[in-house]
Design an enzyme around this catalytic site. Sequence first.
Site, mmCIF file in Angstrom:
data_model
loop_
_atom_site.group_PDB
_atom_site.id
_atom_site.type_symbol
_atom_site.label_atom_id
_atom_site.label_comp_id
_atom_site.label_asym_id
_atom_site.label_seq_id
_atom_site.Cartn_x
_atom_site.Cartn_y
_atom_site.Cartn_z
ATOM 1 N N CYS A 22 -16.505 -15.733 -18.758
ATOM 2 C CA CYS A 22 -15.368 -16.384 -18.701
ATOM 3 C C CYS A 22 -14.305 -15.872 -19.689
ATOM 4 O O CYS A 22 -13.134 -15.801 -19.418
ATOM 5 C CB CYS A 22 -15.521 -17.930 -18.545
ATOM 6 N N TYR A 23 -14.813 -15.856 -21.090
ATOM 7 C CA TYR A 23 -13.993 -15.518 -22.141
ATOM 8 C C TYR A 23 -13.288 -14.102 -22.126
ATOM 9 O O TYR A 23 -12.067 -13.570 -21.966
ATOM 10 C CB TYR A 23 -14.270 -15.863 -23.430
#
Length: 311
Positions: A122-123
Amino acid sequence: MSSDGQATVFIDGEAGTTGLGIRERLAHLPVTLRSIDPARRKDADARREMMAAADVVVLCLPDAAAKEAVAMADAMGDDAPRILDASTAFRTDPAWVYGFPEMDAAQPERIRKAARVSNPGCYPTGLVGLLRPLVKAGLVPDDYPVTVNAVSGYSGGGRSMIEAHERDGGPAFELYGLGLGHKHIPEMKLYAGLAQLPLFVPSVGHFPQGMIVSVPLHLDLLPGDVSLADLHGVLAAHYAGSDRITVAEPCAKLVADALAGTDRMELRVHGNEELGHAVLTARLDNLGKGASGAAIQNLALMLGLEPPPPV
């Protein structure tokens, strides 16, 4: 293939947060989902049987378990299914294709043909989405000292963090990973095209879903005379036509959970040219474009299907 001619999918780790999100989104694809008896989910023979009957296996497992599952599939030889892995285990492995279709024009075709695809973190989705086009265009040098600050909803921390936040009501905000060795850093460096590791400081807020990834830039450290409009223009050109990633105008404030429940990502270039400062931001749902939504995109490509419109 199932008896009705549809491709079959098995989610190993279906009961986890990402697995449940993928299962829900599979309703938008013409596939047949095969589910294991919950009582046998750790039974190697049962998992092998499910793998053998699937066209694609999606792994929603911890890294060590994902490696064991891939070894199990590899031992099946020509009968091995294709694999989409949502763990961190293979994201920087050169034998795997990185499942970020918008990364460049050729990436969707690489994903279509791949036997092994790694679903992005996600990051890194936010960081790579912001920086890779700028590094490729030469606006940000690959040796720029990149700092990444990010906040995610607590669902990104898995079941124990979810239960703690929903039971205890907090904390409101916390930094973590202050040993500065977060497992997403090698993935960020590789796919953003950086020559050195970024300094990454993640955090968690007391909201279930949503994420903001931000990257500050000193304009006077960039080559030439790079303006805010130049940064915006390169990003806008790269993502032109994308139905999932938009390059929006800067704003005075951003709410982290505004895209919760969607599979979209918004990129922005904020700044003050008098001060020579810029901040790049990516806003997304850590469980949408940052996890399950990306997995559905990749699954559709791997199966030769049209990815469903983003929710």
